[in-house]
Design a protein around this motif. Structure first.
Motif, PDB file in Angstrom:
ATOM      1  N   ALA A  93      14.359 -28.550 -17.763  1.00 56.33           N
ATOM      2  CA  ALA A  93      14.136 -29.211 -16.478  1.00 56.33           C
ATOM      3  C   ALA A  93      12.915 -30.125 -16.577  1.00 56.33           C
ATOM      4  CB  ALA A  93      13.929 -28.172 -15.384  1.00 56.33           C
ATOM      5  N   PRO A  94      12.947 -31.264 -15.902  1.00 51.23           N
ATOM      6  CA  PRO A  94      11.797 -32.194 -15.964  1.00 51.23           C
ATOM      7  C   PRO A  94      10.485 -31.558 -15.526  1.00 51.23           C
ATOM      8  CG  PRO A  94      13.696 -33.243 -14.935  1.00 51.23           C
ATOM      9  CD  PRO A  94      14.048 -31.790 -15.085  1.00 51.23           C
ATOM     10  N   GLU A  95      10.559 -30.610 -14.570  1.00 51.92           N
ATOM     11  CA  GLU A  95       9.329 -30.005 -14.032  1.00 51.92           C
ATOM     12  C   GLU A  95       8.584 -29.159 -15.069  1.00 51.92           C
ATOM     13  OE1 GLU A  95      12.470 -29.894 -10.691  1.00 51.92           O
ATOM     14  OE2 GLU A  95      12.350 -29.691 -12.864  1.00 51.92           O
ATOM     15  N   THR A  96       9.324 -28.614 -16.038  1.00 51.41           N
ATOM     16  CA  THR A  96       8.693 -27.727 -17.031  1.00 51.41           C
ATOM     17  C   THR A  96       8.538 -28.393 -18.396  1.00 51.41           C
ATOM     18  OG1 THR A  96      10.877 -26.789 -17.516  1.00 51.41           O
ATOM     19  CG2 THR A  96       9.500 -25.618 -15.919  1.00 51.41           C
ATOM     20  N   ARG A  97       8.782 -29.700 -18.460  1.00 50.67           N
ATOM     21  CA  ARG A  97       8.745 -30.383 -19.756  1.00 50.67           C
ATOM     22  C   ARG A  97       7.340 -30.364 -20.369  1.00 50.67           C
ATOM     23  NH1 ARG A  97      12.077 -35.447 -19.078  1.00 50.67           N
ATOM     24  NH2 ARG A  97      13.682 -33.840 -18.848  1.00 50.67           N
ATOM     25  N   GLY A  98       6.312 -30.512 -19.540  1.00 49.26           N
ATOM     26  CA  GLY A  98       4.952 -30.490 -20.062  1.00 49.26           C
ATOM     27  C   GLY A  98       4.602 -29.151 -20.689  1.00 49.26           C
ATOM     28  N   VAL A  99       4.938 -28.062 -19.993  1.00 42.92           N
ATOM     29  CA  VAL A  99       4.680 -26.728 -20.532  1.00 42.92           C
ATOM     30  C   VAL A  99       5.503 -26.508 -21.799  1.00 42.92           C
ATOM     31  CG1 VAL A  99       4.771 -24.260 -20.032  1.00 42.92           C
ATOM     32  CG2 VAL A  99       4.166 -25.868 -18.226  1.00 42.92           C
ATOM     33  N   PHE A 100       6.744 -26.984 -21.773  1.00 44.30           N
ATOM     34  CA  PHE A 100       7.648 -26.872 -22.921  1.00 44.30           C
ATOM     35  C   PHE A 100       6.974 -27.384 -24.194  1.00 44.30           C
ATOM     36  CE2 PHE A 100      10.690 -28.784 -25.775  1.00 44.30           C
ATOM     37  CZ  PHE A 100      11.762 -27.929 -25.814  1.00 44.30           C
ATOM     38  N   TRP A 101       6.428 -28.599 -24.145  1.00 45.45           N
ATOM     39  CA  TRP A 101       5.843 -29.185 -25.345  1.00 45.45           C
ATOM     40  C   TRP A 101       4.518 -28.524 -25.723  1.00 45.45           C
ATOM     41  CZ3 TRP A 101       8.965 -31.330 -28.379  1.00 45.45           C
ATOM     42  CH2 TRP A 101      10.044 -32.090 -27.910  1.00 45.45           C
TER      43      TRP A 101
END
Length: 241
Positions: A15-23
């Motif tokens: 999801a776009p909202e969790t992309r920062g945490v993902f990376w």
């Protein structure tokens, strides 16, 4: 209920909202594993390899020098297995600093009508992550010993990691809405459901490469599962006990 939570958690990974945490989690986990690999390798080369050479190959003729190559390959395989066993505690420790970000996104997006959870204080979160790291390491060492017993080795891996990961991530999700003692009791009351969800996490952990996303997947799954169980058991509280 577990299937629904699993589906929602898988969708949340990208999801776009969790992309920062993902990376952030992926980058730090890969970095930590690289550092661990070189640390294990250099430790083996500096201490274990000279001992093995002196013990097993002091008087070998020149034509048997290929045995050193064979031992080197076996050592590399052993280091890789050791790194694989450390994957669960390493990812859990790193992701512990970002799980509240994931939970906050899910709660705001998927449960907007409900009161948002409260992140644990940083000191308590770090202490909990370190404690869990020790528990998972000990659990996986026990599972490693059982690898030499045919028929129960894989079962041991899934049960140990399913129980430990299920407990840790469910209590994390529950503590955002409940006092720690109440969260543990709530988990104990629904222990069988939490264990099954933990086995789903352990299965995810067993998939190479994909398992780097285990903490994000586990956090999302348990946030949804806690919400579902809380809806089915709305009257549970520490005062009941």
């Amino acid at each position: 209920m577990i299937l629904a939570a699993t589906r929602l958690s898988l969708a949340n990974l990208f999801a776009p909202e969790t992309r920062g945490v993902f990376w952030k989690v992926i980058g730090l986990t890969v970095l930590a594993l690289i550092v661990l690999w070189f640390g294990l390798r250099e430790t083996f080369v500096a201490f274990t390899w000279p001992f093995l050479q002196g013990l097993m190959m002091p008087d070998l003729p020149e034509w048997a020098g290929w045995l050193a190559f064979v031992f080197g390959v076996l050592a590399s395989i052993g280091l890789a297995l050791g790194l694989a066993l450390l994957l669960a505690p390493v990812t859990a420790l790193i992701a512990g600093f970002f799980l509240d970000d994931v939970a906050e996104v899910i709660e705001k997006r998927d449960y907007p009508a409900e009161a948002p959870g409260v992140a644990l204080p940083m000191g308590q979160a770090i202490a909990g992550s370190i404690k869990f790291l020790g528990i998972v390491v000990l659990g996986n060492l026990f599972a490693l010993l059982l690898l030499f017993i045919p028929g129960i080795n894989l079962v041991a891996f899934f049960l140990v990691n399913g129980y430990l990961l299920g407990r840790e991530f469910f209590e994390f999700a529950a503590m955002r809405h409940r006092p720690p003692a109440e969260a543990r009791l709530f988990r104990a009351k629904h222990a069988s459901t939490v264990l099954i969800a933990g086995l789903v996490i352990a299965a995810f952990l067993a998939i190479p490469i994909v398992n780097l996303l285990t903490p994000l997947f586990a956090a999302g799954l348990m946030v949804h599962l806690h919400k579902a169980l809380s809806g089915r058991d709305p009257g549970f509280s520490l005062r009941q006990r």
